[in-house]
Scaffold this motif. Sequence first.
Motif, PDB file in Angstrom:
ATOM      1  N   VAL A  33       5.860  32.736 -37.926  1.00  0.00           N
ATOM      2  CA  VAL A  33       6.654  33.276 -37.811  1.00  0.00           C
ATOM      3  C   VAL A  33       7.739  32.991 -38.764  1.00  0.00           C
ATOM      4  O   VAL A  33       8.992  33.479 -39.254  1.00  0.00           O
ATOM      5  CB  VAL A  33       8.077  33.283 -36.676  1.00  0.00           C
ATOM      6  CG1 VAL A  33       9.494  33.494 -36.576  1.00  0.00           C
ATOM      7  CG2 VAL A  33       6.935  34.338 -35.199  1.00  0.00           C
ATOM      8  N   VAL A  71       8.246  40.734 -35.018  1.00  0.00           N
ATOM      9  CA  VAL A  71       8.383  38.859 -34.796  1.00  0.00           C
ATOM     10  C   VAL A  71       8.078  38.866 -33.116  1.00  0.00           C
ATOM     11  O   VAL A  71       7.215  38.305 -32.510  1.00  0.00           O
ATOM     12  CB  VAL A  71       9.229  38.818 -35.033  1.00  0.00           C
ATOM     13  CG1 VAL A  71      10.195  36.778 -34.417  1.00  0.00           C
ATOM     14  CG2 VAL A  71       9.320  38.690 -36.342  1.00  0.00           C
ATOM     15  N   TYR A 126       6.877  34.086 -42.179  1.00  0.00           N
ATOM     16  CA  TYR A 126       6.881  35.222 -42.090  1.00  0.00           C
ATOM     17  C   TYR A 126       8.429  35.941 -42.815  1.00  0.00           C
ATOM     18  O   TYR A 126       9.297  35.974 -43.369  1.00  0.00           O
ATOM     19  CB  TYR A 126       7.250  36.569 -40.654  1.00  0.00           C
ATOM     20  CG  TYR A 126       7.768  36.898 -41.171  1.00  0.00           C
ATOM     21  CD1 TYR A 126       6.955  38.585 -41.265  1.00  0.00           C
ATOM     22  CD2 TYR A 126       9.111  37.995 -39.919  1.00  0.00           C
ATOM     23  CE1 TYR A 126       7.873  39.426 -41.153  1.00  0.00           C
ATOM     24  CE2 TYR A 126       9.045  38.520 -40.079  1.00  0.00           C
ATOM     25  CZ  TYR A 126       8.558  39.434 -40.469  1.00  0.00           C
ATOM     26  OH  TYR A 126       8.879  41.043 -40.582  1.00  0.00           O
ATOM     27  N   HIS A 184       1.054  36.662 -28.993  1.00  0.00           N
ATOM     28  CA  HIS A 184       0.134  34.949 -29.640  1.00  0.00           C
ATOM     29  C   HIS A 184      -1.416  34.682 -29.185  1.00  0.00           C
ATOM     30  O   HIS A 184      -2.569  33.776 -29.693  1.00  0.00           O
ATOM     31  CB  HIS A 184       0.964  33.995 -30.305  1.00  0.00           C
ATOM     32  CG  HIS A 184      -0.046  33.158 -31.397  1.00  0.00           C
ATOM     33  ND1 HIS A 184       0.065  31.889 -30.663  1.00  0.00           N
ATOM     34  CD2 HIS A 184       0.380  32.923 -32.100  1.00  0.00           C
ATOM     35  CE1 HIS A 184      -0.752  31.112 -31.432  1.00  0.00           C
ATOM     36  NE2 HIS A 184      -0.060  31.633 -32.167  1.00  0.00           N
ATOM     37  N   PRO A 218       2.726  30.392 -32.613  1.00  0.00           N
ATOM     38  CA  PRO A 218       3.219  31.295 -33.150  1.00  0.00           C
ATOM     39  C   PRO A 218       4.907  31.075 -34.005  1.00  0.00           C
ATOM     40  O   PRO A 218       4.974  31.768 -35.120  1.00  0.00           O
ATOM     41  CB  PRO A 218       3.882  32.376 -31.788  1.00  0.00           C
ATOM     42  CG  PRO A 218       3.973  31.740 -30.979  1.00  0.00           C
ATOM     43  CD  PRO A 218       3.750  30.559 -30.929  1.00  0.00           C
ATOM     44  N   VAL A 252       2.612  39.290 -38.115  1.00  0.00           N
ATOM     45  CA  VAL A 252       3.367  39.131 -37.912  1.00  0.00           C
ATOM     46  C   VAL A 252       4.440  40.777 -38.458  1.00  0.00           C
ATOM     47  O   VAL A 252       5.197  41.454 -37.976  1.00  0.00           O
ATOM     48  CB  VAL A 252       4.566  37.917 -38.490  1.00  0.00           C
ATOM     49  CG1 VAL A 252       5.981  38.331 -38.352  1.00  0.00           C
ATOM     50  CG2 VAL A 252       3.555  36.737 -38.233  1.00  0.00           C
ATOM     51  N   PHE A 272       4.102  40.024 -31.985  1.00  0.00           N
ATOM     52  CA  PHE A 272       3.924  38.868 -32.641  1.00  0.00           C
ATOM     53  C   PHE A 272       3.962  36.927 -32.082  1.00  0.00           C
ATOM     54  O   PHE A 272       2.529  36.956 -30.837  1.00  0.00           O
ATOM     55  CB  PHE A 272       3.536  38.229 -33.831  1.00  0.00           C
ATOM     56  CG  PHE A 272       2.616  37.572 -33.883  1.00  0.00           C
ATOM     57  CD1 PHE A 272       1.385  37.197 -34.477  1.00  0.00           C
ATOM     58  CD2 PHE A 272       3.647  35.878 -34.194  1.00  0.00           C
ATOM     59  CE1 PHE A 272       0.823  35.958 -34.647  1.00  0.00           C
ATOM     60  CE2 PHE A 272       3.316  34.897 -34.810  1.00  0.00           C
ATOM     61  CZ  PHE A 272       1.613  35.220 -35.175  1.00  0.00           C
TER      62      PHE A 272
END
Length: 495
Positions: A202, A174, A205, A181, A198, A169, A177
């Motif tokens: 996130v 964001v 993160y 994913h 995903p 990430v 990713f």
Amino acid sequence: MIEEFGREGRSAEAPGPAVDADQPPPAEGREAPAADHSDPSALRWGIWPVVAMAATAAALCGFWWFSHHRPPIQFGAFKRPPIYGVFIPVWDELALTVIPAGVVLAAVAWLITTRLRMPKWSALALVVVSGVTTAATIALVRGEWRHLTRGLSTEPDRVAYYTSDLHFVYELGVRGFIEQHPDLGPEFDSYNSWTHPPGVLVFLYLLFRVIGASHPLRIAVAIAVVAFAAAVSAWLIGRTLGGERAGRIGAVLFAAAPGPLMLSYTNLDTVFATVMTMSAALFVLAIHRRSAPVAATAGAVLGVGTLMTFATSFIVIAATLAVLIQTGLRTGARLLGAAVAGGVAVLALAWLTLGFDVFASYQASPQAARPYDPYWIVASPAAWLIYAGLPLAVLGIAGLVVKVPGSRRPVLVLVLVLVMLVWASLPSELTKLRPGEVERTWAFLYPLVAASAGLVVDAWTRNLPRRWAGGVVAGLVALSVGQAVFLQGLYENFY
């Protein structure tokens, strides 16, 4: 929005056909009226819950003993089912820290269930805070404070969990990713990152960025707070079906259950559970009020949950069946249409803004390839019941199958439990579920069954003086916390 859904005094059914003809519960803010002693249904409860809990404890202990003395079954990193962990009994002196925390949680249980004039949000805040605190002490039972944060470790030599793939990430951003994913699966260090959408990474993160990667304990506490926020779902279901006191009992029984206490700091399944159970609670409320806006909100919350776990499909199945059973075809179609609109709107927004393709993400998730063993038909439910603790395992399940005087039936919860039992009995190649781990992956059942237990305990203690009724609830809390200490000391878990 939740304040609107929890508004006091809304107990009247909307017009329309309804299969469930139960009498509505008392309005919020009032204690349930004392049951008439001349009514046999008021006396039917007696001491059977105590006897049933003792019998269930004996049965679960017997099955646990059988599991430990049968030929080993390899499941994950462990060999001795049904509990997902290494059997290494350790109780450190730090386990004594549970005593004051458990006493506080029991005191909170007594207070909020005997002082119904206390504002509901104050009561729920007390439940969440005391649950988070008690869970912290449970994590110390084995004498290692790092148990509070090991599920968040990014060290290269640790057991792979979501955080071992968090660097993707940071590297891709964001949106990048999320878009990539489905193609990253084989590159993930953690199998969990591959099998889930995903949104999990996130979520982590964002916590790492907002709180700071150098503060893992603060991040763990934030996760625990989110996990124990599922007490709101238990309260909402209990209140909708049985009144305010039943809702509060359900909330505190959830917070005291061994599963939430042992998992909240270390396992992300508890975060999924909060979102999934809030959706389920809103579906229960939508059925009760015949409200399309509430159903749309339930669908939207479920859409958010789908960003993190595909297990939301079980809520979809259970909610669909419960809506149709309890409201009839015409009203059910209206409610389900609103729910679909809410869920699709969220997923469409996630696709447009973040690039989340739910179908591509699901197709990219791997199959579970473990030999089918019929042992798990019994072992999976048994493992979950052990982690649920006796009040939920006995009183919560009883509330699903018997008519609780003065309460509506928790049809959605019953359907969901039955769906999970059937699904877990099928080969993992079909279900993508790995045998074992259900005490984690079924974490969304704890708040729902706790709500059912709240209905039973409310009816069971209704004829007792207020302080003694609160004492029964506090005693059940103490029993659950004691079970959590016992289980935490028996098994060493990676996260």
